[in-house]
Scaffold this active site. Structure first.
Site, mmCIF file in Angstrom:
data_model
loop_
_atom_site.group_PDB
_atom_site.id
_atom_site.type_symbol
_atom_site.label_atom_id
_atom_site.label_comp_id
_atom_site.label_asym_id
_atom_site.label_seq_id
_atom_site.Cartn_x
_atom_site.Cartn_y
_atom_site.Cartn_z
ATOM 1 C CD GLU A 66 4.982 -28.545 16.999
ATOM 2 O OE1 GLU A 66 4.539 -29.300 16.130
ATOM 3 O OE2 GLU A 66 5.781 -28.917 17.875
ATOM 4 C CG ASP A 237 8.009 -34.574 15.732
ATOM 5 O OD1 ASP A 237 8.310 -34.335 14.544
ATOM 6 O OD2 ASP A 237 8.651 -34.115 16.689
HETATM 7 P P1 NAD Z 1 18.784 -34.087 15.459
HETATM 8 O O1 NAD Z 1 18.709 -33.275 14.217
HETATM 9 O O2 NAD Z 1 19.704 -33.668 16.538
HETATM 10 O O3 NAD Z 1 19.164 -35.607 15.086
HETATM 11 C C1 NAD Z 1 18.540 -36.316 14.058
HETATM 12 C C2 NAD Z 1 19.518 -37.354 13.504
HETATM 13 O O4 NAD Z 1 18.831 -38.160 12.532
HETATM 14 C C3 NAD Z 1 20.721 -36.739 12.784
HETATM 15 O O5 NAD Z 1 21.923 -37.194 13.387
HETATM 16 C C4 NAD Z 1 20.570 -37.234 11.347
HETATM 17 O O6 NAD Z 1 21.815 -37.495 10.712
HETATM 18 C C5 NAD Z 1 19.776 -38.516 11.543
HETATM 19 N N1 NAD Z 1 19.082 -39.005 10.361
HETATM 20 C C6 NAD Z 1 18.367 -38.296 9.438
HETATM 21 N N2 NAD Z 1 17.883 -39.140 8.486
HETATM 22 C C7 NAD Z 1 18.287 -40.383 8.824
HETATM 23 C C8 NAD Z 1 18.108 -41.675 8.241
HETATM 24 N N3 NAD Z 1 17.420 -41.826 7.113
HETATM 25 N N4 NAD Z 1 18.644 -42.762 8.871
HETATM 26 C C9 NAD Z 1 19.361 -42.605 10.012
HETATM 27 N N5 NAD Z 1 19.584 -41.404 10.608
HETATM 28 C C10 NAD Z 1 19.054 -40.312 10.022
HETATM 29 O O7 NAD Z 1 17.290 -34.196 16.000
HETATM 30 P P2 NAD Z 1 16.780 -34.635 17.458
HETATM 31 O O8 NAD Z 1 16.676 -33.448 18.354
HETATM 32 O O9 NAD Z 1 17.535 -35.833 17.920
HETATM 33 O O10 NAD Z 1 15.290 -35.051 17.095
HETATM 34 C C11 NAD Z 1 15.031 -36.144 16.236
HETATM 35 C C12 NAD Z 1 13.572 -36.124 15.848
HETATM 36 O O11 NAD Z 1 12.767 -36.376 16.985
HETATM 37 C C13 NAD Z 1 13.109 -34.790 15.275
HETATM 38 O O12 NAD Z 1 12.309 -35.044 14.147
HETATM 39 C C14 NAD Z 1 12.256 -34.190 16.372
HETATM 40 O O13 NAD Z 1 11.231 -33.370 15.872
HETATM 41 C C15 NAD Z 1 11.707 -35.432 17.025
HETATM 42 N N6 NAD Z 1 11.314 -35.256 18.430
HETATM 43 C C16 NAD Z 1 10.186 -35.885 18.839
HETATM 44 C C17 NAD Z 1 9.787 -35.776 20.151
HETATM 45 C C18 NAD Z 1 8.568 -36.505 20.616
HETATM 46 O O14 NAD Z 1 8.082 -36.240 21.716
HETATM 47 N N7 NAD Z 1 8.065 -37.450 19.862
HETATM 48 C C19 NAD Z 1 10.520 -34.994 21.058
HETATM 49 C C20 NAD Z 1 11.695 -34.389 20.609
HETATM 50 C C21 NAD Z 1 12.090 -34.527 19.276
#
Ligand code: NAD
Length: 349
Positions: A66, A237
């Site tokens: 993005e 997101d």
């Molecule tokens: P990451 O991959 O480092 O961590 C995600 C975690 O979620 C993993 O540890 C995984 O085991 C866990 N997980 C997956 N399914 C699960 C479930 N059903 N129950 C419990 N835990 C579960 O990712 P990250 O960098 O921490 O990002 C997390 C999310 O946040 C991503 O989808 C990312 O796109 C989003 N994000 C959003 C914003 C925003 O501004 N809203 C900013 C950054 C990241």
């Protein structure tokens, strides 16, 4: 210490990952979260003057890339960011990013920086700005569901800005929870590792969901969410990627960054296109109401908007001017005669 002279107009200050980490240690992570929150709040309060567009997304089977641009008329900024939920299985991160600020008057970049760490900080600072506005008074316990890359930043921002003193962690991967708990040791926050999401939300006034999965997931079911909580939903997101059961959305008052983008990417993609939502900037400026009563469920349907990155870039630009934590990058061609680009190339041969 690095300094740029006015004559170095074509050298762009570049902040590497190493320099960003040094800057965060120099300022202090909680202090930096508070500083970023101030910049974000200031920019949300002047929301109307920004150029705004939903981010430009290029989707593939595995994820999304993005571009997130905006401008306040004087300064232009953009972030490049990816989201690839399966990346961690092959040793890559789910989210990586870099960003740029430029001078609107002549179009010249004035900052290029890593933004993977900065995105985690700005997302956490934004969550806390919103939770401070909407969470029930006296909130001090947060459930943190999804203990990946963002989780410690989310926890520390809620501590530094909202007074959270206990986080209850849950992840389907126990190693992720153990990592998060270990990293939060010594940060003055009580950490409880939980076996289920239900357990994690026991006694929590703030529930943060921050999981990564490219599907309509159900991290929270309707019966798990009682009245009088604030939900900080970070992970949904992208089109086709959500975390909450639709029934929760129907019981909540929903707050968003930029509706035009959130309707495509957020939890509310599960609702009718005209479902009422409130924009955070309007609550911050007093034009809309935030929390009405103690029993209300407030939901921040966070997707991450360009103005938050712009604020973070502004913050870094101001910090590096003081600390010199950058290196000059030979990014822009700079012929002595601006029209003699070819001559400059020929002389270099
Ligand atoms: P990451 O991959 O480092 O961590 C995600 C975690 O979620 C993993 O540890 C995984 O085991 C866990 N997980 C997956 N399914 C699960 C479930 N059903 N129950 C419990 N835990 C579960 O990712 P990250 O960098 O921490 O990002 C997390 C999310 O946040 C991503 O989808 C990312 O796109 C989003 N994000 C959003 C914003 C925003 O501004 N809203 C900013 C950054 C990241």
């Amino acid at each position: 210490m690095t300094n740029l002279k006015p004559s170095d107009k074509a050298l762009v200050p570049f902040v590497s990952v190493d320099q960003m980490m040094k800057l965060i240690h120099h300022v202090g992570v909680e202090e930096m979260l508070r500083g970023l929150a101030e910049y974000i709040e200031a920019d949300f309060k002047r929301w109307e003057l920004f150029d705004k567009t939903p981010r430009v997304a290029s989707h593939s089977e595995k994820g999304v890339i993005e571009l997130m641009p905006t401008s306040d008329g004087d300064v232009y900024g953009f972030k490049y960011v990816n989201g690839h939920p399966d990346n961690t299985k092959t040793g890559f991160q789910t989210v990586t990013a870099f960003g740029l600020l430029a001078n609107v008057a002549n179009g010249y970049p004035v900052l290029l920086t890593e933004m993977t760490i900065l995105t985690a900080l700005r997302t956490a600072a934004t969550s806390a700005v919103v939770a401070r506005l909407l969470a029930p008074k006296g909130s001090h316990v947060m459930a943190m569901i999804g203990n990946g890359a963002q989780s410690e930043f989310q926890s520390l921002a809620m501590k530094a800005i909202c007074g959270v003193d206990e986080v209850r962690l849950y992840d389907i991967d126990r190693a992720a929870t153990a990592k998060c708990a270990r990293n939060l040791e010594g940060h003055g926050i009580k950490v409880v590792e939980c076996d289920t999401a239900e357990d994690a939300i026991l006694g929590a006034q703030i529930i943060t969901t921050c999981t990564a999965d490219k599907q309509y997931a159900t991290i929270l079911t309707d019966n798990m969410v009682g009245s009088g909580v604030h939900i900080n939903a970070i992970g949904g997101d992208c089109p086709g990627k959500t975390e909450l059961a639709p029934a929760i959305l129907h019981r909540s008052d929903i707050f968003v960054e930029y509706p035009e983008q959130t309707r495509i990417e957020g939890e509310i993609q599960q609702l009718e296109a005209d479902h009422a939502v409130t924009e955070i900037w309007q609550v911050l400026t007093g034009q809309a109401k935030g929390r009405r009563d103690d029993r209300q469920i407030t939901l921040f349907d966070s997707v991450g908007f360009a103005i938050e990155d712009f604020s973070a870039l502004r913050y870094v630009r101001d910090q590096i001017a003081e600390t010199g934590l950058f290196q000059p990058l030979d990014l822009l061609a700079d012929p002595d005669d601006p029209r003699d680009l070819f001559g400059m190339l020929q002389r270099a041969g």
